[in-house]
Write a protein that holds these residues in place. Sequence first.
Motif, PDB file in Angstrom:
ATOM      1  N   ARG A 185       0.825  -1.200   0.000  1.00 18.66           N
ATOM      2  CA  ARG A 185       0.000   0.000   0.000  1.00 18.66           C
ATOM      3  C   ARG A 185       0.862   1.255   0.000  1.00 18.66           C
ATOM      4  O   ARG A 185       0.631   2.189  -0.771  1.00 18.66           O
ATOM      5  N   VAL A 186       1.893   1.287   0.832  1.00 19.37           N
ATOM      6  CA  VAL A 186       2.782   2.448   0.923  1.00 19.37           C
ATOM      7  C   VAL A 186       3.533   2.646  -0.390  1.00 19.37           C
ATOM      8  O   VAL A 186       3.647   3.762  -0.896  1.00 19.37           O
ATOM      9  N   THR A 187       4.040   1.571  -0.954  1.00 23.62           N
ATOM     10  CA  THR A 187       4.789   1.678  -2.212  1.00 23.62           C
ATOM     11  C   THR A 187       3.890   2.193  -3.328  1.00 23.62           C
ATOM     12  O   THR A 187       4.301   3.050  -4.113  1.00 23.62           O
ATOM     13  N   GLU A 188       2.660   1.696  -3.403  1.00 22.78           N
ATOM     14  CA  GLU A 188       1.728   2.172  -4.430  1.00 22.78           C
ATOM     15  C   GLU A 188       1.396   3.651  -4.241  1.00 22.78           C
ATOM     16  O   GLU A 188       1.241   4.385  -5.215  1.00 22.78           O
ATOM     17  N   ASN A 222       5.082   4.329  -9.876  1.00 26.05           N
ATOM     18  CA  ASN A 222       5.852   3.861 -11.039  1.00 26.05           C
ATOM     19  C   ASN A 222       7.092   3.071 -10.638  1.00 26.05           C
ATOM     20  O   ASN A 222       7.965   2.826 -11.469  1.00 26.05           O
ATOM     21  N   GLY A 223       7.206   2.715  -9.377  1.00 27.14           N
ATOM     22  CA  GLY A 223       8.361   1.958  -8.887  1.00 27.14           C
ATOM     23  C   GLY A 223       9.351   2.851  -8.170  1.00 27.14           C
ATOM     24  O   GLY A 223       9.357   4.069  -8.346  1.00 27.14           O
ATOM     25  N   GLY A 245       6.876   3.567   5.211  1.00 31.85           N
ATOM     26  CA  GLY A 245       7.074   2.122   5.266  1.00 31.85           C
ATOM     27  C   GLY A 245       7.343   1.634   6.670  1.00 31.85           C
ATOM     28  O   GLY A 245       6.817   0.600   7.097  1.00 31.85           O
ATOM     29  N   ALA A 246       8.152   2.382   7.412  1.00 36.00           N
ATOM     30  CA  ALA A 246       8.455   2.007   8.796  1.00 36.00           C
ATOM     31  C   ALA A 246       7.191   2.086   9.655  1.00 36.00           C
ATOM     32  O   ALA A 246       6.942   1.224  10.499  1.00 36.00           O
ATOM     33  N   THR A 247       6.385   3.120   9.438  1.00 39.29           N
ATOM     34  CA  THR A 247       5.124   3.259  10.172  1.00 39.29           C
ATOM     35  C   THR A 247       4.189   2.099   9.853  1.00 39.29           C
ATOM     36  O   THR A 247       3.534   1.555  10.730  1.00 39.29           O
ATOM     37  N   THR A 258      -6.429   3.225  13.036  1.00 36.47           N
ATOM     38  CA  THR A 258      -7.162   2.418  12.063  1.00 36.47           C
ATOM     39  C   THR A 258      -6.327   2.323  10.789  1.00 36.47           C
ATOM     40  O   THR A 258      -5.715   3.308  10.386  1.00 36.47           O
ATOM     41  N   PRO A 259      -6.279   1.163  10.150  1.00 34.52           N
ATOM     42  CA  PRO A 259      -5.518   1.047   8.896  1.00 34.52           C
ATOM     43  C   PRO A 259      -5.988   2.089   7.874  1.00 34.52           C
ATOM     44  O   PRO A 259      -7.149   2.506   7.898  1.00 34.52           O
ATOM     45  N   PRO A 260      -5.101   2.516   6.989  1.00 38.60           N
ATOM     46  CA  PRO A 260      -5.449   3.561   6.018  1.00 38.60           C
ATOM     47  C   PRO A 260      -6.687   3.260   5.175  1.00 38.60           C
ATOM     48  O   PRO A 260      -7.399   4.174   4.784  1.00 38.60           O
ATOM     49  N   ASP A 261      -6.960   1.992   4.908  1.00 39.43           N
ATOM     50  CA  ASP A 261      -8.149   1.670   4.117  1.00 39.43           C
ATOM     51  C   ASP A 261      -9.412   1.562   4.984  1.00 39.43           C
ATOM     52  O   ASP A 261     -10.495   1.310   4.475  1.00 39.43           O
ATOM     53  N   GLY A 262      -9.264   1.745   6.301  1.00 37.26           N
ATOM     54  CA  GLY A 262     -10.412   1.748   7.199  1.00 37.26           C
ATOM     55  C   GLY A 262     -10.895   0.375   7.642  1.00 37.26           C
ATOM     56  O   GLY A 262     -11.820   0.275   8.439  1.00 37.26           O
ATOM     57  N   ARG A 263     -10.273  -0.683   7.166  1.00 40.87           N
ATOM     58  CA  ARG A 263     -10.711  -2.043   7.512  1.00 40.87           C
ATOM     59  C   ARG A 263      -9.848  -2.598   8.636  1.00 40.87           C
ATOM     60  O   ARG A 263      -8.777  -3.138   8.399  1.00 40.87           O
ATOM     61  N   GLU A 264     -10.344  -2.493   9.853  1.00 36.54           N
ATOM     62  CA  GLU A 264      -9.600  -2.977  11.023  1.00 36.54           C
ATOM     63  C   GLU A 264      -9.668  -4.484  11.169  1.00 36.54           C
ATOM     64  O   GLU A 264      -8.820  -5.080  11.818  1.00 36.54           O
TER      65      GLU A 264
END
Length: 149
Positions: A57-60, A65-66, A82-84, A114-120
């Motif tokens: 998720r963090v990389t995207e 683009n990489g 990434g560390a977080t 809460t995870p960034p996508d909201g799905r705990e």
Amino acid sequence: MHMAAFRMTLTGWKALLAIVSAIGAAALYGINWPQDSLAERFRPPVLRYLQAEQARRVTEAYAPNGVNKLSREELQPLAAAGATGQNITVNSLKVRGTLLRAVAQVDFRVDGKTPPDGREVRYLLLRQSGFGDWHVDRGTTVKSYYFAF
């Protein structure tokens, strides 16, 4: 043209063998029982899966683009995020399944939030390898947690 009905009658030791075989097969492959006493055994593969999910998720988000084309300044926020994302706390872990496959219900936080996508709460399909180790195969649904899958 009439087809004859197939009928089989088992008596004595053959009937007992058939019943024991059916119970054994159901216990090994088909009963979806709670394995909460073994939940700690499932914690490491679940944690690795969640950490990898957050890393993707963090990389995207920071490097769609990489990372190869990012400068040093652009890599710093990616590394910090990434560390977080690796700081995952599992609040609860419940597992149901058979001896070969299981489904974990995991309630977790990322860096205390809460995870960034909201799905705990996630439902993860676990499979046992030939060596007795468990690994997360993929995410799955709440239905597969409660019913045979």
